[in-house]
Design a protein around this motif. Structure first.
Motif, PDB file in Angstrom:
ATOM      1  N   PRO A 182       0.733  -1.287  -0.006  1.00  0.00           N
ATOM      2  CA  PRO A 182      -0.069   0.104  -0.005  1.00  0.00           C
ATOM      3  C   PRO A 182       0.935   1.290   0.018  1.00  0.00           C
ATOM      4  CG  PRO A 182      -0.926  -1.482   1.533  1.00  0.00           C
ATOM      5  CD  PRO A 182       0.406  -2.124   1.059  1.00  0.00           C
ATOM      6  N   SER A 183       0.535   2.203  -0.820  1.00  0.00           N
ATOM      7  CA  SER A 183       1.029   3.504  -0.911  1.00  0.00           C
ATOM      8  C   SER A 183       1.499   4.133   0.174  1.00  0.00           C
ATOM      9  CB  SER A 183       0.646   4.451  -2.105  1.00  0.00           C
ATOM     10  OG  SER A 183       0.544   3.950  -3.227  1.00  0.00           O
ATOM     11  N   ASP A 184       0.524   3.776   1.245  1.00  0.00           N
ATOM     12  CA  ASP A 184       0.990   4.808   2.459  1.00  0.00           C
ATOM     13  C   ASP A 184       1.848   4.351   3.357  1.00  0.00           C
ATOM     14  OD1 ASP A 184      -0.710   2.599   3.099  1.00  0.00           O
ATOM     15  OD2 ASP A 184      -2.003   3.611   4.633  1.00  0.00           O
ATOM     16  N   VAL A 185       1.986   2.978   3.300  1.00  0.00           N
ATOM     17  CA  VAL A 185       3.283   2.128   3.874  1.00  0.00           C
ATOM     18  C   VAL A 185       4.506   2.487   3.260  1.00  0.00           C
ATOM     19  CG1 VAL A 185       3.978  -0.024   4.518  1.00  0.00           C
ATOM     20  CG2 VAL A 185       1.472   0.314   4.722  1.00  0.00           C
ATOM     21  N   VAL A 186       4.575   2.543   1.964  1.00  0.00           N
ATOM     22  CA  VAL A 186       5.648   3.048   1.241  1.00  0.00           C
ATOM     23  C   VAL A 186       6.107   4.483   1.415  1.00  0.00           C
ATOM     24  CG1 VAL A 186       6.859   3.012  -0.942  1.00  0.00           C
ATOM     25  CG2 VAL A 186       5.138   1.355  -0.709  1.00  0.00           C
ATOM     26  N   SER A 187       5.111   5.162   1.661  1.00  0.00           N
ATOM     27  CA  SER A 187       5.385   6.693   1.922  1.00  0.00           C
ATOM     28  C   SER A 187       5.954   6.812   3.517  1.00  0.00           C
ATOM     29  CB  SER A 187       3.886   7.398   1.825  1.00  0.00           C
ATOM     30  OG  SER A 187       3.395   7.509   0.495  1.00  0.00           O
ATOM     31  N   ALA A 188       5.445   6.182   4.394  1.00  0.00           N
ATOM     32  CA  ALA A 188       6.002   6.131   5.440  1.00  0.00           C
ATOM     33  C   ALA A 188       7.430   5.874   5.561  1.00  0.00           C
ATOM     34  CB  ALA A 188       5.152   5.454   6.666  1.00  0.00           C
ATOM     35  N   TYR A 189       7.813   4.604   4.925  1.00  0.00           N
ATOM     36  CA  TYR A 189       9.044   4.264   5.023  1.00  0.00           C
ATOM     37  C   TYR A 189      10.031   4.996   4.359  1.00  0.00           C
ATOM     38  CZ  TYR A 189      12.998   1.401   3.331  1.00  0.00           C
ATOM     39  OH  TYR A 189      14.353   0.656   3.030  1.00  0.00           O
ATOM     40  N   ALA A 190       9.667   5.616   3.182  1.00  0.00           N
ATOM     41  CA  ALA A 190      10.388   6.791   2.304  1.00  0.00           C
ATOM     42  C   ALA A 190      10.789   7.989   3.177  1.00  0.00           C
ATOM     43  CB  ALA A 190       9.657   7.187   1.155  1.00  0.00           C
ATOM     44  N   LYS A 191       9.761   8.308   3.977  1.00  0.00           N
ATOM     45  CA  LYS A 191      10.090   9.422   5.048  1.00  0.00           C
ATOM     46  C   LYS A 191      11.075   9.050   5.978  1.00  0.00           C
ATOM     47  CE  LYS A 191       7.855  12.624   7.953  1.00  0.00           C
ATOM     48  NZ  LYS A 191       6.457  13.518   8.330  1.00  0.00           N
ATOM     49  N   ARG A 192      10.933   7.771   6.569  1.00  0.00           N
ATOM     50  CA  ARG A 192      11.985   7.320   7.507  1.00  0.00           C
ATOM     51  C   ARG A 192      13.191   7.659   7.054  1.00  0.00           C
ATOM     52  NH1 ARG A 192       8.061   3.124   8.435  1.00  0.00           N
ATOM     53  NH2 ARG A 192       9.719   1.695   7.616  1.00  0.00           N
ATOM     54  N   LEU A 193      13.675   7.334   5.496  1.00  0.00           N
ATOM     55  CA  LEU A 193      14.745   7.194   4.936  1.00  0.00           C
ATOM     56  C   LEU A 193      15.252   8.578   4.812  1.00  0.00           C
ATOM     57  CD1 LEU A 193      14.173   4.427   2.014  1.00  0.00           C
ATOM     58  CD2 LEU A 193      15.662   4.288   4.032  1.00  0.00           C
TER      59      LEU A 193
END
Length: 296
Positions: A182-193
């Motif tokens: 899900p895009s919201d999960v990917v978004s959260a990971y990308a922000k952590r990076l």
């Protein structure tokens, strides 16, 4: 008189072929159409099955620019569209370029091609992650390269393989193939990076968009992983004074970059690079090496 050409059995009217679109080089619309015909085998795999947004610049980058998600007026009925439900328009549809005919029809509109990180069959379920590295002057793409190398290694530590391309403007785009997520999960990971990159490289990186924070630093834009957002596609021309292309690059080129000119590619450069390197981003299309997104 507007010439008519037949592509894959479809008749397409090609207009204003002598019109100069990129003034700094005198590049005409006819040369742009020729470019897209030449690189079609490279570009099309990155567009297929992905609803498109267009940035239209029919009068060149100094003219009026139109960013559109909806199919343009006059879209032929043979051009594929896909349902892309939006909160403001549950019945919304977007163009999907799935072959040479629809590519040449779209190129005739003079557009940048922008894609979501998900496919038409699974809206909002991403199969790749993207990070847009945008330098704030006096930083340049050279500074983006240093940050990109750090992010490549950081992604590798999480089992993800990163690939790079120029933005076709000032910076770099990094991609990693992922298992459908899900895009919201990917978004959260990308922000952590992005936050981690700023923590580790505080003199070089900022993860927030505020322009006041960005001079001399690289903004790691993680926002394009949101389901509604798009990113300039590989091999698309950009609406710049010169006909710059968002061009895949090797990690050797990234590591060796000492001047911005070394990672600036125009439409006449791409075919020779393809002869030498092939499509550096092809594993993203094939799904090779896609890994799971780490949980937060």
């Amino acid at each position: 008189m507007t010439p008519i050409t037949e592509v894959e059995g479809q008749r397409i009217a090609l207009s204003n072929l002598d019109k100069v679109i990129h003034p700094a080089t005198g590049t005409t619309k006819g040369e742009i159409l020729h470019y897209y015909a030449v690189v079609a085998d490279l570009l099309l795999p990155h567009l297929r099955d992905r609803p498109l947004s267009f940035l239209r610049y029919p009068d060149g980058p100094d003219g009026q620019l139109f960013f559109t998600k909806n199919p343009p007026p006059g879209t032929p009925d043979w051009v594929t569209t896909a349902s892309v439900p939006r909160s403001d328009d549950p019945g919304a549809r977007q163009v999907v370029v799935d072959g040479l005919a629809s590519l040449m029809w779209a190129a005739n509109l003079v557009v940048e091609f922008h894609t979501h990180q998900w496919r038409a069959a699974a809206p909002g379920v991403a199969d790749r992650l993207v990070l847009d590295l945008d330098p704030g002057a006096p930083a340049t793409v050279v500074d983006c390269c240093r940050v990109a190398l750090w992010l490549r290694d950081r992604l590798a530590a999480d089992g993800l393989t990163a690939y790079a391309k120029t933005s076709g403007a000032k910076g770099l785009h990094l991609y990693a193939g992922i298992e459908p997520t899900p895009s919201d999960v990917v978004s959260a990971y990308a922000k952590r990076l992005a936050v981690e990159a700023e923590t580790e490289l505080p003199r070089s990186v900022v993860h927030r968009m505020a322009k006041s924070l960005r001079p001399g630093k690289v903004f790691v834009d993680h926002s394009q992983n949101a389901a509604a957002k798009t990113t300039a596609a590989p091999y698309t021309l950009r609406a710049r004074a010169r006909p710059a292309v968002s061009t895949p690059v090797t990690w050797e080129e990234v590591a060796a970059c000492g001047r911005p000119e070394e990672l600036t590619f125009l439409l006449g450069d791409v075919a020779a690079r393809a002869e030498r390197y092939g499509d550096v981003l092809r594993p993203l299309v094939d799904g090779a090496g896609a890994g799971p997104v780490p949980e937060g």
